[in-house]
Every structure is written in structure tokens, then in C-alpha cells.
Design an enzyme around this catalytic site. Structure first.
Site, mmCIF file in Angstrom:
data_model
loop_
_atom_site.group_PDB
_atom_site.id
_atom_site.type_symbol
_atom_site.label_atom_id
_atom_site.label_comp_id
_atom_site.label_asym_id
_atom_site.label_seq_id
_atom_site.Cartn_x
_atom_site.Cartn_y
_atom_site.Cartn_z
ATOM 1 N N SER A 8 0.743 -1.423 0.149
ATOM 2 C CA SER A 8 -0.269 -0.166 -0.439
ATOM 3 C C SER A 8 1.185 1.464 0.142
ATOM 4 O O SER A 8 0.356 2.543 -0.271
ATOM 5 C CB SER A 8 -0.864 0.374 1.151
ATOM 6 O OG SER A 8 -0.483 -0.074 2.760
ATOM 7 N N ASP B 218 6.060 -6.753 2.861
ATOM 8 C CA ASP B 218 5.170 -7.649 1.600
ATOM 9 C C ASP B 218 5.804 -7.856 0.113
ATOM 10 O O ASP B 218 6.756 -7.025 -0.489
ATOM 11 C CB ASP B 218 4.035 -6.151 1.250
ATOM 12 C CG ASP B 218 2.323 -6.759 1.189
ATOM 13 O OD1 ASP B 218 2.342 -7.475 1.295
ATOM 14 O OD2 ASP B 218 2.239 -5.193 1.081
ATOM 15 N N GLU C 45 -9.516 -9.981 2.729
ATOM 16 C CA GLU C 45 -9.494 -8.524 2.803
ATOM 17 C C GLU C 45 -10.873 -8.638 2.295
ATOM 18 O O GLU C 45 -10.898 -9.260 1.540
ATOM 19 C CB GLU C 45 -8.027 -7.861 2.294
ATOM 20 C CG GLU C 45 -8.747 -6.407 1.486
ATOM 21 C CD GLU C 45 -7.448 -5.610 1.095
ATOM 22 O OE1 GLU C 45 -5.909 -6.073 1.524
ATOM 23 O OE2 GLU C 45 -7.606 -4.535 0.730
HETATM 24 O O1 KIV Z 1 -0.621 -3.511 1.464
HETATM 25 C C1 KIV Z 1 -0.947 -3.646 2.085
HETATM 26 O O2 KIV Z 1 -1.381 -2.502 3.500
HETATM 27 C C2 KIV Z 1 -1.336 -4.760 2.703
HETATM 28 C C3 KIV Z 1 -2.571 -4.199 4.107
HETATM 29 C C4 KIV Z 1 -4.080 -3.080 3.214
HETATM 30 C C5 KIV Z 1 -3.029 -5.969 4.065
HETATM 31 O O3 KIV Z 1 -1.203 -5.572 2.057
#
Ligand code: KIV
Length: 290
Positions: free
Chosen positions: A54, A92, A191
Site C-alpha cells: 500500500s 510485503d 481482506e
Molecule cells: O499493503 C497493505 O497495506 C496490505 C494490507 C491492506 C493488508 O496488504
């Protein structure tokens, strides 16, 4: 500072999630992408920090997560690692970093752990990721899975919509969650899924569910920090509860500073530096060649 939580000093490691689930203790997770927000989030007592892709939306202004690179996540993870001492740090895997073969995925995940300081990685997908999750776990890389609305599939899904609303889709989500648990994931993000489906998954699995727009039954709740503090633009999804308006705070501070500069009241004498008493300014001026 008022938000400090010194009563929770012990570092959070992966096994703490299962222990919390067994005790019925709710944990919390927030995103962070830099040193100052990581410090604030960590010192407030948040259990897990997600260096989410994100970052593409809220920091880089890409409009979606697809352009985010492994180097952008790596740089953000390093900064977060420097700012956080207690929270478990999950990085991530961005779009493209785990789609071109298992070996490449392992190399990218190792980069985030070895050079970024991540303690686990997260990737999106259901049964199509089962073999990859097994491989990563086999290489000592703790994995958080992510199903439901998977923003990296926004084009395939046709937008950011609630997933698992039909019997068939709900069954597929429940089945994917079980298969990802069996593959070795230690937690799973749900999600934008109906709360009833999230509750079934949470009760069925012994690993933790991390909900975002998935109701209150999940073991852990996650939000994007910038949504929670009102530091984003545009309409928010209905699951976001905004607890502050940081954009307004910043805008007001800038406006006040500009007014002070324009009125000549900033900087004051106390906010500037003078020559020491033994330095003769007249002498300096007289020595000038003009
Ligand atoms: O990238 C992110 O912030 C996410 C969350 C929304 C779980 O994957």
C-alpha cells in the site's frame, strides 16, 4: 509521550501469534513505511508492523500497488526496522517479485529478510500459491498469506470489491485458507470478505486471521496507518475508522508558518543566532571592499 506503552516491552516473534490465538487475545497490526511512523507505531504498542505494498497508494501516489518494486519495499523495510524494536516486522512481496518462478521468489524474500530486517513476508493468492508457500517455509522464511480482495489482482477482479459473496466463492475462500495453513503459512490476511466467512475461517484454522474489512471475529485487525490517521486523499472504504486528521494538522501548521514569515514574526531573535560579544561587527563591515 502520552502514547507510550512501556507495559508491553517483550519482542513479538512468530510463535506469539499462535499463543495469543489460543488465549483468545486480540492482536493489532498497522502499516508503516518509514522510520518516524515505525517508531510511533511500535512505541504505541502495536504488535505487528506491515511494510505493505500500500506504500504505492499512500506514499508514492501510484494509484494502485502494481508499480511497487522490491527495492522500494526493501528501502522501507530497512527504515522500519531501525524504528521498531518490539513489533513483528512483516514485509510485503510486491507484484512481480514472486510471479516468475520459485527461485526468484525465494531470492526476493531472502533479500527482504537478510538486508531489510523483515521477520516474515506476505504474499497474495490462494491455492495457486500453495507450492510457493511450502517452498518459502522450507527455506526458513515465515509466510503470511493474503486472500479475499487481493489488490495486486485489481485488473483481473475489476475493482476493489467484497469477495466471497456467493456460496461458491465463500467455499473457495475457506478451502484456500485451509490449504495455505497446511502449506505452512503462520497467518492469513482476509481482506474485504463477509464477516460470516471470516468467522468460519478464523474458527476453522489454528493459524491467526488478520482482518481488514472482514468483521470483528478475526484474531488480528490490520489497517493502513495513513487511513487511520487521516493522511490520505479521496473517499475511504467503509471499514476505515479515522481517528485523527493529520492532513488538516499539517495544512494548518504550514499556513500558520507562512503567515508568520509573511508578517515578519518568524524567525524571532530566540529562533536565530547572534555573533559572540567579543566579535566587532563594525570592524567586519569596515573591512569590506565595497
Ligand atoms: O499493503 C497493505 O497495506 C496490505 C494490507 C491492506 C493488508 O496488504
Amino acid at each position: 509521550m502520552a502514547y507510550l506503552k512501556p507495559d508491553k516491552p517483550e519482542k513479538v516473534y512468530v510463535p506469539a501469534l499462535r499463543a495469543a490465538k489460543e488465549k483468545g487475545e486480540k492482536l493489532v497490526c498497522l502499516t508503516a513505511y518509514d522510520y518516524p511512523t515505525a517508531r510511533i507505531v511500535d512505541e504505541a504498542g502495536v504488535d505487528i508492523i506491515l511494510v505493505g505494498d500500500s506504500i504505492g497508494n499512500v506514499i508514492h501516489g501510484y494509484g494502485n500497488t502494481l508499480p511497487v518494486s522490491i527495492d522500494e519495499i526493501l528501502s522501507a523495510t530497512k527504515a522500519v526496522k531501525r524504528g521498531a524494536s518490539r513489533a513483528l516486522i512483516v514485509a510485503d512481496m510486491p507484484y512481480g517479485s514472486y510471479h516468475a518462478g520459485e527461485n526468484k521468489a525465494v531470492r526476493n524474500a531472502l533479500k527482504l529478510m537478510k538486508y531489510g530486517g523483515a521477520e516474515a513476508i506476505k504474499l497474495e493468492g490462494g491455492s495457486n500459491r500453495v507450492e510457493l508457500v511450502k517452498r518459502l517455509v522450507n527455506e526458513e522464511i515465515p509466510v503470511v498469506a493474503h486472500i479475499g480482495l487481493t489488490p495486486q489482482s485489481v485488473h483481473k477482479l475489476g475493482g476493489y470489491r467484497v469477495q466471497g459473496k456467493t456460496e461458491e466463492d465463500a467455499r473457495r475462500l475457506i478451502d484456500d485458507a485451509k490449504r495455505l495453513e497446511d502449506a505452512g503459512a503462520f497467518a492469513i490476511v482476509l481482506e474485504l470478505v463477509p464477516r460470516e466467512v471470516a468467522e468460519v475461517i478464523t474458527n476453522d484454522l489454528s493459524i491467526s486471521t488478520i482482518g481488514i474489512g472482514a468483521g470483528s471475529a478475526c484474531d488480528i485487525q490490520v489497517l493502513v496507518l495513513h487511513d487511520l490517521i487521516g493522511f490520505t486523499f479521496g473517499r475511504q472504504p467503509r471499514f476505515v475508522r479515522q481517528y485523527a486528521n493529520v492532513s488538516d494538522v499539517i495544512g494548518e501548521a504550514i499556513t500558520k508558518w507562512m503567515d508568520d514569515v509573511r508578517q515578519g514574526v518568524y524567525p524571532s531573535e530566540a529562533e536565530s543566532y547572534g555573533l559572540p560579544n567579543d566579535v566587532d561587527l563594525e570592524k567586519i563591515k569596515n573591512a569590506l571592499p565595497f
